[in-house]
Write an enzyme that holds these catalytic residues in place. Structure first.
Site, short mmCIF file in Angstrom:
data_model
loop_
_atom_site.label_atom_id
_atom_site.label_comp_id
_atom_site.label_asym_id
_atom_site.label_seq_id
_atom_site.Cartn_x
_atom_site.Cartn_y
_atom_site.Cartn_z
N THR A 197 -26.92 23.82 -12.28
CA THR A 197 -27.38 23.91 -10.83
C THR A 197 -28.92 23.06 -10.90
OG1 THR A 197 -26.32 25.77 -10.25
CG2 THR A 197 -27.81 25.01 -8.94
N ARG A 225 -13.53 29.14 -6.54
CA ARG A 225 -14.57 30.12 -6.46
C ARG A 225 -15.89 29.17 -6.02
NH1 ARG A 225 -19.97 29.76 -8.64
NH2 ARG A 225 -20.65 31.92 -9.08
N VAL A 226 -16.57 29.85 -5.09
CA VAL A 226 -17.76 29.37 -4.58
C VAL A 226 -18.89 30.49 -4.76
CG1 VAL A 226 -18.97 28.52 -2.63
CG2 VAL A 226 -16.56 27.83 -3.00
N GLY A 227 -20.09 29.93 -5.28
CA GLY A 227 -21.40 30.65 -5.67
C GLY A 227 -22.40 30.48 -4.39
N ASP A 228 -23.59 30.97 -4.55
CA ASP A 228 -24.50 30.93 -3.50
C ASP A 228 -24.99 29.44 -3.22
OD1 ASP A 228 -25.42 30.86 -6.59
OD2 ASP A 228 -27.47 30.96 -5.68
N THR A 248 -31.14 30.02 -8.48
CA THR A 248 -30.32 29.59 -9.30
C THR A 248 -29.79 30.61 -10.05
OG1 THR A 248 -29.83 28.03 -11.12
CG2 THR A 248 -31.92 28.85 -11.09
N GLY A 249 -28.74 30.63 -10.94
CA GLY A 249 -28.02 31.85 -11.58
C GLY A 249 -27.02 32.49 -11.04
N GLY A 251 -24.39 33.53 -9.08
CA GLY A 251 -24.20 33.17 -7.50
C GLY A 251 -23.71 34.46 -6.80
C1 SD4 Z 1 -23.40 29.56 -9.06
N1 SD4 Z 1 -25.94 29.84 -8.60
O1 SD4 Z 1 -22.46 28.62 -8.72
C2 SD4 Z 1 -24.82 28.75 -9.18
C3 SD4 Z 1 -24.97 28.69 -10.64
C4 SD4 Z 1 -26.41 28.36 -11.24
O2 SD4 Z 1 -27.72 27.83 -13.08
O3 SD4 Z 1 -27.08 28.50 -10.68
N2 SD4 Z 1 -26.44 28.14 -12.59
O4 SD4 Z 1 -23.34 30.71 -8.89
#
Ligand code: SD4
Length: 337
Positions: A197, A225-228, A248-249, A251
Protein backbone atom coordinates in the site's frame (compact mmCIF):
# COMPACT_ATOMS: atom_id res chain seq x y z
CA UNK A 1 8.19 -9.82 -4.64
CA UNK A 2 9.73 -6.42 -4.18
CA UNK A 3 12.44 -6.77 -1.58
CA UNK A 4 12.44 -3.72 0.63
CA UNK A 5 15.81 -4.53 2.06
CA UNK A 6 17.47 -4.21 -1.33
CA UNK A 7 15.80 -0.88 -1.29
CA UNK A 8 16.53 2.39 -2.94
CA UNK A 9 18.87 4.06 -5.27
CA UNK A 10 18.48 7.27 -3.37
CA UNK A 11 20.79 9.16 -5.63
CA UNK A 12 18.18 8.80 -8.33
CA UNK A 13 15.84 10.89 -6.23
CA UNK A 14 17.75 14.00 -7.15
CA UNK A 15 16.78 15.64 -3.90
CA UNK A 16 19.11 17.45 -1.61
CA UNK A 17 19.00 15.25 1.46
CA UNK A 18 18.18 11.78 2.65
CA UNK A 19 18.39 10.21 6.04
CA UNK A 20 17.08 7.22 7.96
CA UNK A 21 16.67 7.64 11.66
CA UNK A 22 14.48 6.89 14.62
CA UNK A 23 13.95 10.59 15.08
CA UNK A 24 10.41 11.73 14.54
CA UNK A 25 10.65 15.39 13.71
CA UNK A 26 8.10 18.09 13.27
CA UNK A 27 7.88 20.46 10.37
CA UNK A 28 8.03 23.97 11.75
CA UNK A 29 4.91 25.21 10.08
CA UNK A 30 6.42 25.22 6.64
CA UNK A 31 4.41 24.51 3.59
CA UNK A 32 4.12 22.87 1.22
CA UNK A 33 4.67 19.43 2.66
CA UNK A 34 4.02 15.88 1.50
CA UNK A 35 4.35 12.72 3.55
CA UNK A 36 3.69 9.13 2.58
CA UNK A 37 3.82 5.63 4.00
CA UNK A 38 6.81 3.33 3.72
CA UNK A 39 10.04 3.79 1.80
CA UNK A 40 8.37 3.63 -1.61
CA UNK A 41 7.06 7.02 -0.53
CA UNK A 42 10.45 8.59 -1.24
CA UNK A 43 10.00 8.05 -4.94
CA UNK A 44 6.33 8.99 -4.80
CA UNK A 45 7.09 12.16 -2.80
CA UNK A 46 9.50 13.25 -5.47
CA UNK A 47 6.72 13.35 -8.08
CA UNK A 48 4.33 15.04 -5.66
CA UNK A 49 6.94 17.61 -4.77
CA UNK A 50 7.37 18.67 -8.38
CA UNK A 51 3.73 19.78 -8.31
CA UNK A 52 3.83 21.34 -4.86
CA UNK A 53 6.96 23.37 -5.44
CA UNK A 54 5.39 24.86 -8.56
CA UNK A 55 2.44 26.08 -6.52
CA UNK A 56 0.32 23.17 -7.72
CA UNK A 57 -2.68 21.80 -5.92
CA UNK A 58 -2.26 19.20 -3.16
CA UNK A 59 -4.91 17.08 -4.88
CA UNK A 60 -2.80 16.80 -8.04
CA UNK A 61 0.30 16.11 -5.97
CA UNK A 62 -1.21 13.17 -4.08
CA UNK A 63 -2.64 11.69 -7.26
CA UNK A 64 0.57 11.98 -9.30
CA UNK A 65 2.68 10.92 -6.33
CA UNK A 66 1.09 7.54 -5.71
CA UNK A 67 0.87 6.83 -9.44
CA UNK A 68 4.65 6.41 -9.30
CA UNK A 69 4.19 3.50 -6.90
CA UNK A 70 1.28 2.04 -8.86
CA UNK A 71 3.66 1.97 -11.82
CA UNK A 72 6.45 0.10 -10.08
CA UNK A 73 6.48 -3.43 -11.40
CA UNK A 74 7.20 -5.94 -8.67
CA UNK A 75 6.40 -3.44 -5.99
CA UNK A 76 3.52 -4.62 -3.86
CA UNK A 77 1.15 -1.90 -5.09
CA UNK A 78 -0.63 -1.85 -8.45
CA UNK A 79 -0.95 -4.53 -11.10
CA UNK A 80 2.49 -6.00 -10.34
CA UNK A 81 1.37 -6.94 -6.83
CA UNK A 82 0.40 -10.23 -5.23
CA UNK A 83 -2.96 -11.66 -6.28
CA UNK A 84 -5.89 -12.87 -4.25
CA UNK A 85 -6.02 -16.55 -3.47
CA UNK A 86 -7.70 -17.25 -6.80
CA UNK A 87 -4.79 -15.68 -8.65
CA UNK A 88 -6.31 -12.30 -9.57
CA UNK A 89 -4.84 -8.91 -8.71
CA UNK A 90 -7.60 -6.66 -7.38
CA UNK A 91 -6.93 -3.04 -6.55
CA UNK A 92 -8.43 -0.51 -4.12
CA UNK A 93 -7.85 3.25 -3.96
CA UNK A 94 -9.31 6.49 -2.70
CA UNK A 95 -8.66 10.21 -2.87
CA UNK A 96 -9.99 13.19 -0.90
CA UNK A 97 -9.60 16.93 -1.41
CA UNK A 98 -9.81 20.13 0.61
CA UNK A 99 -13.55 20.48 0.05
CA UNK A 100 -14.36 17.04 1.50
CA UNK A 101 -14.90 15.75 -2.01
CA UNK A 102 -13.87 12.13 -2.23
CA UNK A 103 -13.83 9.19 -4.59
CA UNK A 104 -13.05 5.48 -4.16
CA UNK A 105 -12.75 2.31 -6.16
CA UNK A 106 -12.39 -1.23 -4.88
CA UNK A 107 -12.06 -4.74 -6.26
CA UNK A 108 -10.92 -3.17 -9.51
CA UNK A 109 -9.15 -5.43 -11.99
CA UNK A 110 -6.86 -4.82 -14.97
CA UNK A 111 -6.70 -1.04 -14.63
CA UNK A 112 -3.23 0.37 -14.12
CA UNK A 113 -3.99 3.47 -12.09
CA UNK A 114 -6.87 2.97 -9.65
CA UNK A 115 -6.09 6.30 -8.01
CA UNK A 116 -6.94 8.10 -11.24
CA UNK A 117 -10.20 6.19 -11.48
CA UNK A 118 -10.99 7.16 -7.88
CA UNK A 119 -10.48 10.79 -8.82
CA UNK A 120 -12.80 10.40 -11.80
CA UNK A 121 -15.43 8.87 -9.51
CA UNK A 122 -15.07 11.96 -7.33
CA UNK A 123 -15.25 14.44 -10.17
CA UNK A 124 -17.44 12.82 -12.81
CA UNK A 125 -20.12 10.87 -10.93
CA UNK A 126 -22.73 11.66 -8.31
CA UNK A 127 -21.21 8.85 -6.17
CA UNK A 128 -18.18 8.38 -3.98
CA UNK A 129 -17.51 4.64 -4.29
CA UNK A 130 -17.60 2.21 -7.22
CA UNK A 131 -16.53 -1.43 -6.99
CA UNK A 132 -15.69 -4.43 -9.14
CA UNK A 133 -17.14 -4.76 -12.59
CA UNK A 134 -18.99 -1.46 -12.29
CA UNK A 135 -15.80 0.37 -11.39
CA UNK A 136 -14.03 -1.25 -14.33
CA UNK A 137 -16.86 -0.32 -16.73
CA UNK A 138 -16.74 3.23 -15.48
CA UNK A 139 -12.96 3.34 -15.94
CA UNK A 140 -13.30 2.17 -19.54
CA UNK A 141 -15.97 4.79 -20.18
CA UNK A 142 -13.48 7.40 -18.98
CA UNK A 143 -10.84 6.26 -21.46
CA UNK A 144 -8.78 3.93 -19.26
CA UNK A 145 -7.28 0.91 -20.98
CA UNK A 146 -7.88 -2.70 -19.95
CA UNK A 147 -4.44 -4.15 -19.21
CA UNK A 148 -3.77 -7.77 -20.09
CA UNK A 149 -4.46 -10.40 -17.48
CA UNK A 150 -1.58 -12.05 -15.69
CA UNK A 151 0.84 -11.64 -12.84
CA UNK A 152 4.21 -9.95 -12.64
CA UNK A 153 7.20 -12.27 -12.46
CA UNK A 154 7.61 -11.80 -8.73
CA UNK A 155 3.91 -12.18 -8.00
CA UNK A 156 3.75 -15.34 -10.12
CA UNK A 157 6.62 -16.88 -8.16
CA UNK A 158 5.19 -15.85 -4.79
CA UNK A 159 1.73 -17.09 -5.69
CA UNK A 160 3.05 -20.50 -6.80
CA UNK A 161 4.92 -20.75 -3.53
CA UNK A 162 1.82 -19.79 -1.58
CA UNK A 163 -0.28 -22.35 -3.44
CA UNK A 164 1.99 -25.17 -2.27
CA UNK A 165 1.06 -24.57 1.33
CA UNK A 166 -2.36 -23.13 0.80
CA UNK A 167 -4.71 -24.70 3.24
CA UNK A 168 -7.70 -23.05 1.73
CA UNK A 169 -10.78 -25.22 2.02
CA UNK A 170 -14.31 -23.87 1.85
CA UNK A 171 -15.01 -24.45 5.52
CA UNK A 172 -16.75 -22.29 8.05
CA UNK A 173 -14.52 -19.58 9.52
CA UNK A 174 -11.84 -20.08 6.89
CA UNK A 175 -11.38 -16.32 7.06
CA UNK A 176 -9.98 -16.52 10.55
CA UNK A 177 -7.61 -19.29 9.65
CA UNK A 178 -6.40 -17.39 6.62
CA UNK A 179 -5.94 -14.29 8.67
CA UNK A 180 -3.56 -16.08 10.97
CA UNK A 181 -1.52 -17.48 8.14
CA UNK A 182 -1.51 -16.35 4.55
CA UNK A 183 -3.21 -13.01 5.03
CA UNK A 184 -0.78 -11.79 7.57
CA UNK A 185 1.87 -9.51 6.16
CA UNK A 186 5.35 -10.98 6.05
CA UNK A 187 7.79 -9.89 8.66
CA UNK A 188 11.38 -9.89 7.42
CA UNK A 189 14.31 -11.06 9.53
CA UNK A 190 15.37 -7.49 10.15
CA UNK A 191 12.01 -6.72 11.76
CA UNK A 192 10.54 -4.76 8.85
CA UNK A 193 7.23 -5.72 7.27
CA UNK A 194 6.23 -6.44 3.74
CA UNK A 195 3.58 -4.03 2.53
CA UNK A 196 1.29 -3.51 -0.37
CA UNK A 197 0.00 0.00 0.00
CA UNK A 198 0.97 3.62 -0.34
CA UNK A 199 -0.87 6.39 1.45
CA UNK A 200 0.04 10.03 0.86
CA UNK A 201 -1.12 13.30 2.40
CA UNK A 202 -0.04 16.79 1.37
CA UNK A 203 -0.53 20.47 2.05
CA UNK A 204 0.09 22.84 -0.83
CA UNK A 205 1.48 26.37 -0.83
CA UNK A 206 -2.04 27.75 -0.50
CA UNK A 207 -2.45 25.74 2.71
CA UNK A 208 -4.95 23.25 1.29
CA UNK A 209 -4.86 19.57 2.23
CA UNK A 210 -5.53 16.43 0.18
CA UNK A 211 -4.81 12.72 0.51
CA UNK A 212 -4.65 9.51 -1.48
CA UNK A 213 -4.30 5.82 -0.78
CA UNK A 214 -3.81 2.92 -3.20
CA UNK A 215 -3.24 -0.77 -2.64
CA UNK A 216 -3.47 -4.31 -3.95
CA UNK A 217 -4.72 -5.25 -0.49
CA UNK A 218 -3.43 -8.18 1.47
CA UNK A 219 -1.80 -10.84 -0.69
CA UNK A 220 -3.82 -14.06 -1.11
CA UNK A 221 -6.90 -12.47 0.35
CA UNK A 222 -10.29 -14.03 -0.31
CA UNK A 223 -11.72 -12.99 -3.65
CA UNK A 224 -13.75 -9.84 -3.17
CA UNK A 225 -12.02 -8.82 0.05
CA UNK A 226 -11.62 -5.07 0.52
CA UNK A 227 -9.53 -3.52 3.28
CA UNK A 228 -9.39 -0.07 4.78
CA UNK A 229 -7.47 1.65 1.99
CA UNK A 230 -10.39 2.76 -0.24
CA UNK A 231 -12.67 3.49 2.70
CA UNK A 232 -12.92 7.17 3.55
CA UNK A 233 -12.54 7.54 7.31
CA UNK A 234 -10.68 4.27 7.72
CA UNK A 235 -7.79 4.32 5.25
CA UNK A 236 -7.82 8.07 4.63
CA UNK A 237 -9.42 11.21 5.95
CA UNK A 238 -8.92 14.89 5.18
CA UNK A 239 -10.49 17.89 6.90
CA UNK A 240 -9.09 21.09 5.49
CA UNK A 241 -9.69 22.98 8.75
CA UNK A 242 -7.81 20.46 10.85
CA UNK A 243 -5.49 18.02 9.11
CA UNK A 244 -5.22 14.74 7.24
CA UNK A 245 -4.35 11.15 8.08
CA UNK A 246 -3.73 7.96 6.13
CA UNK A 247 -3.28 4.41 7.37
CA UNK A 248 -1.51 1.22 6.37
CA UNK A 249 -1.43 -2.29 7.74
CA UNK A 250 -4.10 -4.80 8.64
CA UNK A 251 -7.11 -3.20 7.00
CA UNK A 252 -9.73 -5.17 8.89
CA UNK A 253 -8.52 -3.72 12.16
CA UNK A 254 -8.05 -0.20 10.86
CA UNK A 255 -11.69 -0.27 9.71
CA UNK A 256 -12.78 -1.47 13.16
CA UNK A 257 -11.49 1.69 14.80
CA UNK A 258 -12.20 4.13 11.96
CA UNK A 259 -8.48 4.87 12.08
CA UNK A 260 -7.86 7.92 9.91
CA UNK A 261 -11.00 9.77 10.89
CA UNK A 262 -10.21 9.18 14.55
CA UNK A 263 -6.77 10.73 14.13
CA UNK A 264 -8.20 13.84 12.47
CA UNK A 265 -10.80 14.22 15.21
CA UNK A 266 -8.09 14.01 17.87
CA UNK A 267 -6.10 16.68 16.05
CA UNK A 268 -9.26 18.79 16.07
CA UNK A 269 -9.23 18.47 19.84
CA UNK A 270 -5.69 19.82 19.90
CA UNK A 271 -3.52 16.69 19.80
CA UNK A 272 -0.31 16.99 17.81
CA UNK A 273 -0.19 14.63 14.80
CA UNK A 274 2.11 12.10 16.45
CA UNK A 275 0.09 12.07 19.69
CA UNK A 276 -3.16 11.67 17.77
CA UNK A 277 -1.72 8.73 15.80
CA UNK A 278 -0.43 7.18 19.01
CA UNK A 279 -3.79 7.40 20.73
CA UNK A 280 -5.49 5.67 17.81
CA UNK A 281 -2.88 2.90 17.66
CA UNK A 282 -3.42 2.44 21.41
CA UNK A 283 -7.10 1.97 20.67
CA UNK A 284 -6.20 -0.70 18.16
CA UNK A 285 -4.02 -2.45 20.70
CA UNK A 286 -6.87 -2.42 23.18
CA UNK A 287 -9.26 -3.90 20.63
CA UNK A 288 -6.82 -6.61 19.50
CA UNK A 289 -5.41 -7.57 22.89
CA UNK A 290 -2.99 -10.51 22.61
CA UNK A 291 -3.58 -10.80 18.88
CA UNK A 292 -1.99 -7.41 18.28
CA UNK A 293 1.41 -9.05 18.02
CA UNK A 294 0.31 -10.83 14.83
CA UNK A 295 -0.48 -7.69 12.89
CA UNK A 296 1.02 -4.39 11.85
CA UNK A 297 -0.88 -1.12 11.56
CA UNK A 298 0.40 2.43 11.22
CA UNK A 299 -1.02 5.90 10.70
CA UNK A 300 0.65 9.08 9.50
CA UNK A 301 -0.80 12.57 9.85
CA UNK A 302 -0.27 16.24 9.15
CA UNK A 303 -2.09 19.15 10.70
CA UNK A 304 -3.06 22.54 9.37
CA UNK A 305 0.19 24.04 10.69
CA UNK A 306 2.27 21.73 8.55
CA UNK A 307 3.36 19.62 11.54
CA UNK A 308 3.50 15.90 10.95
CA UNK A 309 3.80 12.67 12.89
CA UNK A 310 3.18 8.94 12.81
CA UNK A 311 2.75 5.94 15.05
CA UNK A 312 2.71 2.21 14.45
CA UNK A 313 1.82 -0.87 16.39
CA UNK A 314 5.04 -2.77 15.83
CA UNK A 315 8.59 -1.93 14.96
CA UNK A 316 9.43 -1.84 11.27
CA UNK A 317 7.19 0.88 9.86
CA UNK A 318 8.78 3.86 8.16
CA UNK A 319 7.44 6.87 6.31
CA UNK A 320 8.73 9.44 3.87
CA UNK A 321 8.60 13.18 4.46
CA UNK A 322 9.29 15.92 1.95
CA UNK A 323 9.19 19.46 3.30
CA UNK A 324 9.54 22.94 1.98
CA UNK A 325 13.28 22.99 2.54
CA UNK A 326 13.54 20.38 -0.20
CA UNK A 327 14.40 17.40 1.95
CA UNK A 328 13.02 13.98 1.25
CA UNK A 329 13.71 11.88 4.32
CA UNK A 330 12.77 8.48 5.61
CA UNK A 331 11.78 8.26 9.26
CA UNK A 332 11.04 5.31 11.47
CA UNK A 333 7.58 5.43 13.01
CA UNK A 334 7.56 5.09 16.76
CA UNK A 335 6.02 1.81 17.81
CA UNK A 336 3.76 0.78 20.64
CA UNK A 337 4.78 -2.85 21.15
C1 SD4 B 1 -5.28 -3.50 3.34
N1 SD4 B 1 -4.31 -1.66 4.52
O1 SD4 B 1 -5.73 -3.83 2.25
C2 SD4 B 1 -4.14 -2.50 3.38
C3 SD4 B 1 -2.85 -3.25 3.38
C4 SD4 B 1 -1.64 -2.48 3.73
O2 SD4 B 1 0.62 -2.47 3.93
O3 SD4 B 1 -1.65 -1.35 4.10
N2 SD4 B 1 -0.50 -3.10 3.67
O4 SD4 B 1 -5.67 -3.96 4.39
Amino acid sequence: MFNRRKFLQVSSLGLSAFSLSGFTSKNKGNKPIVISTWDAGLRANKAAWEILRNNGRALDAVEQGVMVTENEINCCVGLGANPDRDGHVTLDACIMDEHANCGSVAFLERIKHPIQVARKVMENTPHVFLVGEGAQQFALSQGFVLEKEGLSEDAERTYKEWLKKSEYKPIINIENKQQQTAWAPTRFDDGTWNHDTIGMIAMDAAGNLSGSCTTSGMGFKMRGRVGDSPIIGAGLFVDNEVGAAVATGQGEDIIRIGGSHAVVELMRQGYAPEDACKKVVERLLKVKGDKAKDIQAAIIAINKNGEYGAYCLQKGFNYSVCTADDKNILLNGKNLI
